[in-house]
Write an enzyme that holds these catalytic residues in place. Structure first.
Site, PDB file in Angstrom:
ATOM      1  N   LYS A  58       0.820  -1.207   0.000  1.00 54.13           N
ATOM      2  CA  LYS A  58       0.000   0.000   0.000  1.00 54.13           C
ATOM      3  C   LYS A  58       0.855   1.258   0.000  1.00 54.13           C
ATOM      4  O   LYS A  58       1.801   1.371   0.769  1.00 54.13           O
ATOM      5  CB  LYS A  58      -0.882  -0.003   1.258  1.00 54.13           C
ATOM      6  CG  LYS A  58      -1.912   1.066   1.335  1.00 54.13           C
ATOM      7  CD  LYS A  58      -3.182   0.632   0.664  1.00 54.13           C
ATOM      8  CE  LYS A  58      -4.261   1.695   0.783  1.00 54.13           C
ATOM      9  NZ  LYS A  58      -4.794   2.092  -0.484  1.00 54.13           N
ATOM     10  N   GLY A  63       6.129   0.664   6.131  1.00 51.95           N
ATOM     11  CA  GLY A  63       7.075  -0.258   5.494  1.00 51.95           C
ATOM     12  C   GLY A  63       7.236   0.013   4.010  1.00 51.95           C
ATOM     13  O   GLY A  63       8.341  -0.049   3.464  1.00 51.95           O
ATOM     14  N   CYS A  64       6.142   0.336   3.345  1.00 51.94           N
ATOM     15  CA  CYS A  64       6.191   0.598   1.902  1.00 51.94           C
ATOM     16  C   CYS A  64       6.945   1.891   1.605  1.00 51.94           C
ATOM     17  O   CYS A  64       7.682   1.979   0.618  1.00 51.94           O
ATOM     18  CB  CYS A  64       4.782   0.643   1.333  1.00 51.94           C
ATOM     19  SG  CYS A  64       3.910  -0.933   1.525  1.00 51.94           S
ATOM     20  N   THR A  65       6.791   2.890   2.476  1.00 53.93           N
ATOM     21  CA  THR A  65       7.529   4.141   2.311  1.00 53.93           C
ATOM     22  C   THR A  65       9.017   3.914   2.550  1.00 53.93           C
ATOM     23  O   THR A  65       9.857   4.410   1.785  1.00 53.93           O
ATOM     24  CB  THR A  65       6.962   5.222   3.261  1.00 53.93           C
ATOM     25  OG1 THR A  65       5.579   5.420   2.957  1.00 53.93           O
ATOM     26  CG2 THR A  65       7.722   6.521   3.131  1.00 53.93           C
ATOM     27  N   ALA A  68      10.346   2.079  -0.585  1.00 54.90           N
ATOM     28  CA  ALA A  68      10.396   2.959  -1.755  1.00 54.90           C
ATOM     29  C   ALA A  68      11.516   3.991  -1.626  1.00 54.90           C
ATOM     30  O   ALA A  68      12.260   4.245  -2.582  1.00 54.90           O
ATOM     31  CB  ALA A  68       9.049   3.652  -1.943  1.00 54.90           C
TER      32      ALA A  68
END
Length: 172
Positions: A58, A63-65, A68
């Site tokens: 998402k 975690g995704c930030t 990325a």
């Protein structure tokens, strides 16, 4: 209740069995998905170079930030290994545009809202009510074959592992 739990376990196992279908050396499943700017990106666009195709759950979550931004911070090292980076989630083009702009991401984020490509790569978490991409990465070689699969990813350490593996795969 026991019947429900048994059915739920069967569905989860069936979903993870599909993930085992892809193996190193297999041709990478083809895709054609829009990025955050609405431009369609295809697997064949990356023939002749290494491709780091990472799936994540998402946009704009912790975690995704982290993951990325780690790819962003190491993009020049990845380019030096002749590698392109593509992120894929089931978020919309608009969500990807906001996420990429907010964190100044210098690589495409592909929108797969129906999860078709996510599923082809065995990275779909499907809990019937909620579906999202698992945090998994594939390194695809210049001929379009899967060179490395990461089924368990630590967002803090992942890019280091990808860079080490790219160096080894390229023989440098």
């Amino acid at each position: 209740m026991r019947r429900f739990l048994s059915l739920f376990a069967t569905l989860v196992i069936a979903g993870t069995a599909q993930a085992a279908d892809l193996a190193v050396g297999d041709p990478a499943p083809v895709f054609a998905l829009p990025d955050q700017d609405g431009e369609t990106r295809r697997l064949e666009d990356y023939r002749g170079q290494w491709l780091v195709l990472y799936f994540y759950p998402k946009d704009d979550t912790p975690g995704c930030t982290t993951e990325a931004c780690s790819f962003r911070d190491n993009i020049n090292r990845l380019i030096a290994q002749d590698a392109a980076v593509l992120g894929v989630s089931m978020d919309s083009v608009a969500s990807h545009a906001d996420f990429a702009r907010e964190y100044e991401l210098p690589f495409p984020l592909l929108a797969d809202p129906d999860g078709e490509v996510v599923e082809r790569y065995g990275a779909l978490s499907d809990f019937m009510v909620v579906k999202f991409a698992k945090r998994q990465t594939f390194i695809i070689d210049p001929e379009g074959n899967i060179a490395t699969i990461y089924r368990k990813v630590d967002p803090d350490e992942h890019v280091k592992d990808v860079l080490d593996d790219l160096k080894a795969l390229r023989g440098n």
